[in-house]
Design a protein around this motif. Structure first.
Motif, PDB file in Angstrom:
ATOM      1  N   PRO A   1     101.798   8.395  35.193  1.00  0.00           N
ATOM      2  CA  PRO A   1     102.850   9.162  34.517  1.00  0.00           C
ATOM      3  C   PRO A   1     102.311  10.552  34.175  1.00  0.00           C
ATOM      4  O   PRO A   1     101.142  10.695  33.854  1.00  0.00           O
ATOM      5  CB  PRO A   1     103.117   8.379  33.239  1.00  0.00           C
ATOM      6  CG  PRO A   1     101.906   7.552  33.006  1.00  0.00           C
ATOM      7  CD  PRO A   1     101.232   7.338  34.341  1.00  0.00           C
ATOM      8  N   VAL A   2     103.157  11.563  34.275  1.00  0.00           N
ATOM      9  CA  VAL A   2     102.759  12.912  33.858  1.00  0.00           C
ATOM     10  C   VAL A   2     103.692  13.303  32.707  1.00  0.00           C
ATOM     11  O   VAL A   2     104.851  13.662  32.924  1.00  0.00           O
ATOM     12  CB  VAL A   2     102.872  13.913  35.021  1.00  0.00           C
ATOM     13  CG1 VAL A   2     102.319  15.271  34.605  1.00  0.00           C
ATOM     14  CG2 VAL A   2     102.139  13.398  36.259  1.00  0.00           C
ATOM     15  N   ILE A   3     103.187  13.136  31.498  1.00  0.00           N
ATOM     16  CA  ILE A   3     103.993  13.395  30.290  1.00  0.00           C
ATOM     17  C   ILE A   3     103.241  14.433  29.489  1.00  0.00           C
ATOM     18  O   ILE A   3     102.243  14.120  28.850  1.00  0.00           O
ATOM     19  CB  ILE A   3     104.172  12.101  29.460  1.00  0.00           C
ATOM     20  CG1 ILE A   3     104.823  11.003  30.311  1.00  0.00           C
ATOM     21  CG2 ILE A   3     105.001  12.369  28.201  1.00  0.00           C
ATOM     22  CD1 ILE A   3     104.859   9.629  29.660  1.00  0.00           C
ATOM     23  N   GLU A   4     103.639  15.686  29.572  1.00  0.00           N
ATOM     24  CA  GLU A   4     102.860  16.720  28.871  1.00  0.00           C
ATOM     25  C   GLU A   4     103.725  17.877  28.389  1.00  0.00           C
ATOM     26  O   GLU A   4     104.864  18.042  28.825  1.00  0.00           O
ATOM     27  CB  GLU A   4     101.726  17.223  29.765  1.00  0.00           C
ATOM     28  CG  GLU A   4     102.186  17.717  31.109  1.00  0.00           C
ATOM     29  CD  GLU A   4     101.047  17.853  32.117  1.00  0.00           C
ATOM     30  OE1 GLU A   4     101.169  18.690  33.025  1.00  0.00           O
ATOM     31  OE2 GLU A   4     100.048  17.125  31.996  1.00  0.00           O
ATOM     32  N   GLY A   5     103.180  18.665  27.472  1.00  0.00           N
ATOM     33  CA  GLY A   5     103.903  19.811  26.936  1.00  0.00           C
ATOM     34  C   GLY A   5     104.429  19.531  25.542  1.00  0.00           C
ATOM     35  O   GLY A   5     104.265  18.430  25.000  1.00  0.00           O
ATOM     36  N   ALA A   6     105.080  20.540  24.948  1.00  0.00           N
ATOM     37  CA  ALA A   6     105.542  20.448  23.556  1.00  0.00           C
ATOM     38  C   ALA A   6     106.861  19.692  23.442  1.00  0.00           C
ATOM     39  O   ALA A   6     107.293  19.362  22.355  1.00  0.00           O
ATOM     40  CB  ALA A   6     105.712  21.852  22.967  1.00  0.00           C
ATOM     41  N   ALA A   7     107.527  19.435  24.577  1.00  0.00           N
ATOM     42  CA  ALA A   7     108.886  18.892  24.491  1.00  0.00           C
ATOM     43  C   ALA A   7     109.049  17.643  25.344  1.00  0.00           C
ATOM     44  O   ALA A   7     109.983  17.511  26.110  1.00  0.00           O
ATOM     45  CB  ALA A   7     109.900  19.949  24.906  1.00  0.00           C
TER      46      ALA A   7
ATOM     47  N   GLN B   1     104.618  28.489  24.325  1.00  0.00           N
ATOM     48  CA  GLN B   1     103.537  28.655  23.351  1.00  0.00           C
ATOM     49  C   GLN B   1     103.199  27.293  22.758  1.00  0.00           C
ATOM     50  O   GLN B   1     103.967  26.346  22.898  1.00  0.00           O
ATOM     51  CB  GLN B   1     104.005  29.548  22.195  1.00  0.00           C
ATOM     52  CG  GLN B   1     104.393  30.953  22.568  1.00  0.00           C
ATOM     53  CD  GLN B   1     104.823  31.718  21.324  1.00  0.00           C
ATOM     54  OE1 GLN B   1     103.994  32.223  20.578  1.00  0.00           O
ATOM     55  NE2 GLN B   1     106.117  31.779  21.075  1.00  0.00           N
ATOM     56  N   SER B   2     102.068  27.213  22.056  1.00  0.00           N
ATOM     57  CA  SER B   2     101.765  25.989  21.320  1.00  0.00           C
ATOM     58  C   SER B   2     102.515  26.041  19.986  1.00  0.00           C
ATOM     59  O   SER B   2     102.942  27.108  19.533  1.00  0.00           O
ATOM     60  CB  SER B   2     100.267  25.866  21.076  1.00  0.00           C
ATOM     61  OG  SER B   2      99.875  26.838  20.130  1.00  0.00           O
ATOM     62  N   VAL B   3     102.660  24.850  19.360  1.00  0.00           N
ATOM     63  CA  VAL B   3     103.333  24.782  18.063  1.00  0.00           C
ATOM     64  C   VAL B   3     102.597  25.656  17.041  1.00  0.00           C
ATOM     65  O   VAL B   3     103.226  26.349  16.238  1.00  0.00           O
ATOM     66  CB  VAL B   3     103.426  23.307  17.609  1.00  0.00           C
ATOM     67  CG1 VAL B   3     103.806  23.200  16.145  1.00  0.00           C
ATOM     68  CG2 VAL B   3     104.455  22.570  18.479  1.00  0.00           C
ATOM     69  N   ASP B   4     101.276  25.641  17.079  1.00  0.00           N
ATOM     70  CA  ASP B   4     100.524  26.474  16.126  1.00  0.00           C
ATOM     71  C   ASP B   4     100.769  27.968  16.331  1.00  0.00           C
ATOM     72  O   ASP B   4     100.883  28.718  15.362  1.00  0.00           O
ATOM     73  CB  ASP B   4      99.025  26.145  16.192  1.00  0.00           C
ATOM     74  CG  ASP B   4      98.711  24.852  15.436  1.00  0.00           C
ATOM     75  OD1 ASP B   4      99.227  24.686  14.306  1.00  0.00           O
ATOM     76  OD2 ASP B   4      97.981  24.003  15.986  1.00  0.00           O
ATOM     77  N   GLN B   5     100.867  28.376  17.586  1.00  0.00           N
ATOM     78  CA  GLN B   5     101.185  29.790  17.846  1.00  0.00           C
ATOM     79  C   GLN B   5     102.556  30.160  17.274  1.00  0.00           C
ATOM     80  O   GLN B   5     102.722  31.222  16.670  1.00  0.00           O
ATOM     81  CB  GLN B   5     101.185  30.075  19.357  1.00  0.00           C
ATOM     82  CG  GLN B   5      99.794  30.206  19.960  1.00  0.00           C
ATOM     83  CD  GLN B   5      99.841  30.260  21.490  1.00  0.00           C
ATOM     84  OE1 GLN B   5     100.588  29.514  22.131  1.00  0.00           O
ATOM     85  NE2 GLN B   5      99.062  31.160  22.067  1.00  0.00           N
TER      86      GLN B   5
END
Ligand code: ATP
Ligand code: MG
Length: 333
Positions: free
Chosen positions: A178-184, A257-261
């Motif tokens: 599985p490829v599950i990545e990113g902020a969303a 962007q990342s959540v922190d950014q």
């Protein structure tokens, strides 16, 4: 060789969750170094719950338009409609005989969609994960980009491949990643931060559709459920705030962007200030896609041609794999 497969159901309007969790990532993978990328409108999956025939046909073409408008290219990827490549359903039958009832009974998607009255759910809804395993393995796909909600089905796909290989003493089906990545990877409903955004949610206000115009998008975001506090300045501050976290995750994914950014920029702001920024960003990202979708939908014959061509290309891969599967099982041809 690494091959990518993924699908989306023509079960309603494409929404922001589909875009961020799936489509946007399909486009990236299409342009990376995979031997082959295959993207599918899974109409056979859609009918596991009732679909009006006219709407199914419309949604299938609109989904194809959404794929292309988002950046998937029939020159680079194979774009298909599931029922036009019969080997998906043929392999699914084999997998119905490999998978165990107990495995299926543990699937949370079935429990969620069947609800309290599981006796009334279709048999197809129960068997959904076996068809999904067939979709993937009929291409010997190795990588499957999906949202977080599909993780359990991908684990089951590996279990089916492993059991088939073990039962018949072969090393035939790959164990898919599985490829599950990113902020969303899990965009939540705008009305309820504990439920994922879905095509099948009866409330249109719960999701941003890819075909919504700028006013509709702004209005849905303005009305999105939030808490009364200001935004925190780091991700830890979102932990007990599902609605706030969801809107920040969406902003991060849309702006790459990342959540922190994002929080470094907007921490301390009230939602009254943040929501219009989010709406502008969503409109800027989605409106060129919906304009292009509308243009493509004006020529449905062109869409049908693309899908027919995709199906022919797909069958060059799927027919030999089904043949080999039948040989392994001992089916007389
Ligand atoms: P339905 O309600 O009919 O099941 P859906 O909105 O869940 O529709 P699917 O066609 O089932 O959409 O899923 C297509 C892809 O979109 C899958 O990879 C799935 O994981 C992903 N996806 C669906 N909803 C979300 C979401 N809210 N956030 C991120 N990814 C999502
Ligand atoms: Mg779904």
């Amino acid at each position: 060789p690494p091959r990518v497969f993924s699908g989306i159901q023509p079960s309603g309007d494409l929404h922001l969750g589909n875009y961020l969790g799936a489509l946007q990532r399909f486009v990236r993978m299409q342009d990376e170094a995979y031997e082959q990328t295959v993207f599918c409108m899974v109409d056979l999956h859609a009918i596991t719950v009732w679909q009006d025939p006219k709407e199914l046909a419309h949604s299938t073409r609109e989904l194809a338009a959404g794929f292309i408008a988002s950046g998937l290219s029939p020159e680079k990827s194979i774009l298909i409609n599931q029922s036009q490549v019969p080997e998906h359903a043929q392999l699914a039958w084999i997998f119905n005989c490999v998978a165990r009832m107990g495995w299926m009974q543990r699937m949370t998607q079935f429990k969620d969609k069947a609800g309290k009255n599981a006796e009334k759910a279709s048999l197809g809804l129960f068997a959904y994960p076996a068809l999904m395993a067939a979709d993937i393995l009929i291409y010997h796909a190795t990588h499957v980009p999906v949202g977080e909600d599909q993780k359990q089905h991908l684990e089951l796909t590996r279990d089916i491949a492993a059991k088939f290989n073990h039962d018949y003493g072969v090393d035939f089906f790959p164990l898919t990643e599985p490829v599950i990545e990113g902020a969303a990877t899990r965009v939540m409903s705008l009305r309820d931060g504990t439920k994922k955004m879905s095509k099948s949610d009866p409330s249109d206000a719960s999701r941003i559709n890819m075909t919504d115009d700028a006013d509709a998008i702004a209005k849905k975001i303005r009305k999105a459920k939030t808490d009364p506090d200001a935004l925190p300045s780091e991700a830890k501050g979102l932990e007990q705030r599902p609605e706030a976290r969801n809107l920040v995750n969406i902003y991060a994914a849309l702006s790459d962007q990342s959540v922190d950014q994002v929080l470094a920029e907007v921490g301390g702001q009230q939602f009254g200030a943040f929501k219009p920024m989010l709406a502008d960003l969503a409109v800027a990202k989605l409106s060129p896609i919906s304009t292009e979708m509308a243009r493509l939908m004006a020529e449905p014959d062109e869409i049908d041609k693309i899908l027919a061509r995709g199906a022919a290309q797909a069958r060059e891969i799927t027919a030999p794999i089904l043949q080999k599967t039948y040989d392994i099982i001992g089916m007389v041809r």
